[in-house]
Design a protein around this motif. Structure first.
Motif, mmCIF file in Angstrom:
data_model
loop_
_atom_site.group_PDB
_atom_site.id
_atom_site.type_symbol
_atom_site.label_atom_id
_atom_site.label_comp_id
_atom_site.label_asym_id
_atom_site.label_seq_id
_atom_site.Cartn_x
_atom_site.Cartn_y
_atom_site.Cartn_z
ATOM 1 N N GLY A 86 -22.863 40.024 36.260
ATOM 2 C CA GLY A 86 -21.841 39.238 36.937
ATOM 3 C C GLY A 86 -21.889 37.776 36.544
ATOM 4 O O GLY A 86 -20.849 37.124 36.374
ATOM 5 N N LEU A 87 -23.095 37.257 36.391
ATOM 6 C CA LEU A 87 -23.269 35.875 35.955
ATOM 7 C C LEU A 87 -22.657 35.673 34.576
ATOM 8 O O LEU A 87 -21.924 34.698 34.348
ATOM 9 N N ARG A 88 -22.940 36.594 33.668
ATOM 10 C CA ARG A 88 -22.407 36.472 32.310
ATOM 11 C C ARG A 88 -20.888 36.639 32.294
ATOM 12 O O ARG A 88 -20.190 35.940 31.546
ATOM 13 N N GLY A 135 -22.618 43.927 25.841
ATOM 14 C CA GLY A 135 -23.064 43.884 24.452
ATOM 15 C C GLY A 135 -23.616 42.548 24.019
ATOM 16 O O GLY A 135 -23.965 42.363 22.859
ATOM 17 N N ARG A 136 -23.659 41.585 24.966
ATOM 18 C CA ARG A 136 -24.263 40.277 24.729
ATOM 19 C C ARG A 136 -23.569 39.486 23.609
ATOM 20 O O ARG A 136 -24.212 38.856 22.769
ATOM 21 N N THR A 137 -22.249 39.488 23.607
ATOM 22 C CA THR A 137 -21.498 38.631 22.694
ATOM 23 C C THR A 137 -21.775 37.167 23.040
ATOM 24 O O THR A 137 -21.728 36.774 24.199
ATOM 25 N N GLY A 138 -22.060 36.373 22.035
ATOM 26 C CA GLY A 138 -22.361 34.961 22.254
ATOM 27 C C GLY A 138 -21.110 34.137 22.531
ATOM 28 O O GLY A 138 -19.986 34.564 22.246
ATOM 29 N N ASP A 139 -21.316 32.934 23.055
ATOM 30 C CA ASP A 139 -20.188 32.059 23.395
ATOM 31 C C ASP A 139 -19.310 31.765 22.181
ATOM 32 O O ASP A 139 -18.076 31.849 22.252
#
Length: 238
Positions: free
Chosen positions: A172-174, A122-126
């Motif tokens: 996997g990177l994320r 879901g592309r949650t930010g840092d």
């Protein structure tokens, strides 16, 4: 820089692969079985299992084969275990936080959290990720009296058979990036513990969808978590 650069350069391909995976991957149901119980004899220990589809046991047919059932069986050998499962498929860290706000006040010695896979997809930010972790830890400690919170590391998504390349590499990177933030958060937060599980990297350990844990993986997860809980329990059990 690698993640945002990859997002920019591979964006259209990754979006297409993501849609394809959602279309062809079977949607497995959450297993049947109790979501709270009392087992074993010995000192009282109160455990909350919280999180996403993996915490809910997706990938097996009954809770007895999933994380909750395996933990109850293992910990019941040493404690009078009061356990509760609060988990649902698709939850991000924000969703888990919102769901926890609706749970009636209770008391738990230990909380085992499974969250992150849906934050990856879901592309949650840092900043959001760390904010949610902080709020989750604070709520568990203040409202539920949790002395120890075990945050399970995001599993090795770069190995998930359901994902084609380069989507598998990208997610996997994320996952590794969010895990690094999670581990650092646990190192800086009293009562928080980073639970890194070494899963068997073989298809037989996965569920039929190639995305969720299978029976063997749940067994490894539960055994590892139980070992950590038993080490922490002398300062926790009531």
């Amino acid at each position: 820089m690698l993640y945002p650069l990859s997002t920019l350069t591979l964006g259209p391909l990754l979006i297409g692969q993501g849609r394809y995976v959602r279309r062809v991957t079977p949607r497995l149901p959450e297993p049947e079985g109790e979501r709270r119980g009392l087992s074993g004899t010995g000192p009282d220990l109160r455990l909350l299992i919280l999180g996403d589809s993996a915490a809910a046991g997706v990938g097996v047919e009954h809770q007895g084969e999933a994380l909750s059932g395996r933990l109850a069986s293992r910990l019941g050998q040493q404690f009078r275990l009061h356990w509760t499962l609060e988990a649902e498929t698709g939850r991000t860290s924000a969703d888990v936080l919102a769901a926890l706000a609706q749970v009636p006040d209770d008391s738990f010695d230990m909380v085992l959290v499974s969250v992150g896979v849906n934050d990856v997809t879901g592309r949650t930010g840092d900043r959001q990720w760390l904010k949610h972790l902080g709020e989750l830890s604070a709520q568990l400690a203040q409202r539920f009296g949790a002395r120890h919170i075990l945050f399970t590391a995001i599993p090795p998504m770069h190995w998930f058979p359901a994902l084609p390349q380069p989507l598998r590499w990208y997610l996997g990177l994320r996952a590794r990036q969010l895990n690094a933030l999670l581990e650092a958060f646990c190192g800086d937060t009293a009562g928080a513990h980073f639970l890194s599980v070494t899963y068997p990297l073989e298809p037989a350990a996965m569920a039929a969808d190639g995305f969720h844990p299978g029976r063997d993986a749940y067994g490894v997860w539960a055994e590892h978590a139980a070992g950590v809980i038993c080490e922490l329990a002398p300062t926790t059990a009531r």
